[in-house]
Design an enzyme around this catalytic site. Structure first.
Site, PDB file in Angstrom:
ATOM      1  N   ALA A   1       0.862  -1.194   0.000  1.00  0.00           N
ATOM      2  CA  ALA A   1       0.000   0.000   0.000  1.00  0.00           C
ATOM      3  C   ALA A   1       0.895   1.240   0.000  1.00  0.00           C
ATOM      4  O   ALA A   1       0.789   2.120   0.847  1.00  0.00           O
ATOM      5  CB  ALA A   1      -0.949  -0.008   1.190  1.00  0.00           C
ATOM      6  N   LEU A   2       1.788   1.298  -0.960  1.00  0.00           N
ATOM      7  CA  LEU A   2       2.854   2.294  -0.978  1.00  0.00           C
ATOM      8  C   LEU A   2       2.344   3.690  -1.330  1.00  0.00           C
ATOM      9  O   LEU A   2       1.360   3.845  -2.036  1.00  0.00           O
ATOM     10  CB  LEU A   2       3.935   1.877  -1.977  1.00  0.00           C
ATOM     11  CG  LEU A   2       4.550   0.478  -1.762  1.00  0.00           C
ATOM     12  CD1 LEU A   2       5.638   0.218  -2.793  1.00  0.00           C
ATOM     13  CD2 LEU A   2       5.095   0.316  -0.353  1.00  0.00           C
TER      14      LEU A   2
ATOM     15  N   LYS B   1       4.022   8.152  -1.372  1.00  0.00           N
ATOM     16  CA  LYS B   1       5.227   8.948  -1.607  1.00  0.00           C
ATOM     17  C   LYS B   1       6.224   8.855  -0.446  1.00  0.00           C
ATOM     18  O   LYS B   1       7.421   9.053  -0.647  1.00  0.00           O
ATOM     19  CB  LYS B   1       4.855  10.418  -1.846  1.00  0.00           C
ATOM     20  CG  LYS B   1       4.182  10.656  -3.182  1.00  0.00           C
ATOM     21  CD  LYS B   1       3.808  12.125  -3.339  1.00  0.00           C
ATOM     22  CE  LYS B   1       3.023  12.368  -4.635  1.00  0.00           C
ATOM     23  NZ  LYS B   1       2.558  13.767  -4.716  1.00  0.00           N
ATOM     24  N   GLY B   2       5.721   8.576   0.752  1.00  0.00           N
ATOM     25  CA  GLY B   2       6.616   8.391   1.893  1.00  0.00           C
ATOM     26  C   GLY B   2       7.543   7.205   1.678  1.00  0.00           C
ATOM     27  O   GLY B   2       8.753   7.282   1.943  1.00  0.00           O
ATOM     28  N   HIS B   3       6.995   6.096   1.162  1.00  0.00           N
ATOM     29  CA  HIS B   3       7.821   4.921   0.877  1.00  0.00           C
ATOM     30  C   HIS B   3       8.830   5.228  -0.235  1.00  0.00           C
ATOM     31  O   HIS B   3       9.997   4.814  -0.167  1.00  0.00           O
ATOM     32  CB  HIS B   3       6.945   3.736   0.440  1.00  0.00           C
ATOM     33  CG  HIS B   3       6.026   3.237   1.516  1.00  0.00           C
ATOM     34  ND1 HIS B   3       4.665   3.453   1.486  1.00  0.00           N
ATOM     35  CD2 HIS B   3       6.263   2.527   2.641  1.00  0.00           C
ATOM     36  CE1 HIS B   3       4.113   2.898   2.545  1.00  0.00           C
ATOM     37  NE2 HIS B   3       5.057   2.328   3.261  1.00  0.00           N
TER      38      HIS B   3
ATOM     39  N   GLY C   1      10.693   4.959   8.186  1.00  0.00           N
ATOM     40  CA  GLY C   1      10.119   6.294   8.277  1.00  0.00           C
ATOM     41  C   GLY C   1       9.989   6.756   9.720  1.00  0.00           C
ATOM     42  O   GLY C   1       9.638   5.974  10.611  1.00  0.00           O
ATOM     43  N   GLN C   2      10.248   8.029   9.937  1.00  0.00           N
ATOM     44  CA  GLN C   2      10.138   8.616  11.279  1.00  0.00           C
ATOM     45  C   GLN C   2       8.707   8.558  11.816  1.00  0.00           C
ATOM     46  O   GLN C   2       8.501   8.573  13.035  1.00  0.00           O
ATOM     47  CB  GLN C   2      10.607  10.072  11.236  1.00  0.00           C
ATOM     48  CG  GLN C   2      10.531  10.812  12.562  1.00  0.00           C
ATOM     49  CD  GLN C   2      10.590  12.312  12.386  1.00  0.00           C
ATOM     50  OE1 GLN C   2      11.418  12.805  11.608  1.00  0.00           O
ATOM     51  NE2 GLN C   2       9.721  13.053  13.071  1.00  0.00           N
TER      52      GLN C   2
END
Length: 289
Positions: A32-33, A35-37, A147-148
């Site tokens: 479920a990607l 832009k963060g990925h 990711g943070q």
């Protein structure tokens, strides 16, 4: 871009690259990607010769079976994003491949395991570290990128790496946000139009806290810790008065322990929030110092 489904095939592919002393990076995902990925992959490309992205919806980290069942799995969309991002290898194993036999797993992740998300999702981080250890064993990466947004998860993975003395460097990458500030998440797909508007209050509260903290809590001598509880309360009120939003927690804590700061300088402080927006539970955070 090569798509691999078994650990044996993955090791066969990566073995010669390791012998050629190429650096391997891993970006673990559950699909479920967004832009963060993609941002993780882009950063990984700057650190390594080969970027491996895993897609595996791990059953052992879901405390609610319904949550596992409804987790989005848009495979065609994910593959298109990975190809466009320049990912080199996609590791997409079956549950049977990763868990060929029933197994038990429990390691000491420290007191922070039972705080915040650990309190709301008991056993969650045991499941997370179980699968991340399996992925590290399969890929044997030099670096791994997270990711943070999943701040506590990264802390638990760092503790797991220290526990097993694994030769992998963990790199935390900044949160990627929508234009209105909402942190990108695979769960955002479950928000209806009304919920989506209300969800922005989480980032608004964090930005408010960050601005107040920078202007009123920092001194040359350190942090005015006595102001932090009142600041937490302001953020809690902002969120709690928003329709359709049910707050689980909003805290300002040490990023190393997830406990209130004890040192006089208040180094490494982070604000963390979790709330249910409609039927969807969201988390977010912001580093303060």
């Amino acid at each position: 871009m090569e798509v691999i489904n078994t650990i044996a095939a993955l090791k066969s592919l990566l073995g010669p690259k390791k012998l050629a002393q190429q650096k391997i990076a891993l970006v673990p995902t559950m699909g479920a990607l967004h832009k963060g990925h993609v941002s993780l992959i882009r950063i990984a490309q700057r650190h390594a010769d080969v970027v491996v992205c895993s897609i595996f919806v791990n059953p052992t980290q879901f405390t609610d079976p319904k949550d596992l069942e409804k987790y989005p799995r848009p495979l065609e969309h994910d593959m298109a994003m990975l190809k466009e991002s320049g990912c080199n290898v996609v590791f997409m194993p079956s549950v049977k491949e990763m868990y060929p036999e029933p197994e038990t797993w429990h390691i000491d992740l420290g007191p922070a395991e039972f705080l915040l998300e650990g309190e709301f999702r008991k056993g969650h981080y045991q499941g997370v570290t179980q699968i991340v250890k399996k992925l590290f064993d399969a890929v044997e990466p030099d670096t791994a990128f997270f990711g943070q947004k999943d701040f506590q998860q990264v802390l638990m993975i760092e503790n797991m790496v220290a526990h097993f003395k694994l030769p992998v460097k963990i790199i935390t990458c900044p949160i990627v946000r929508e234009e209105d500030g909402l942190a990108m998440s695979s769960r955002n797909i479950h928000l209806n139009a009304e919920d989506r508007k209300h969800a922005v209050v989480l980032s608004e509260a964090l930005y408010h806290v960050k601005e107040f903290f920078d202007n009123n809590c920092k001194t040359q001598e350190g942090i005015k810790k006595e102001k932090l509880p009142a600041l937490e309360d302001v953020a809690k009120r902002m969120i709690s008065r928003t329709p359709g939003v049910e707050l689980d927690y909003f805290v300002i804590v040490s990023g190393h322990t997830l406990m209130p700061p004890t040192d006089s300088y208040g180094l490494g402080l982070v604000a963390l929030v979790a709330a249910k927006v409609g039927e969807t539970r969201l988390i977010d955070n912001m580093i303060l110092s």
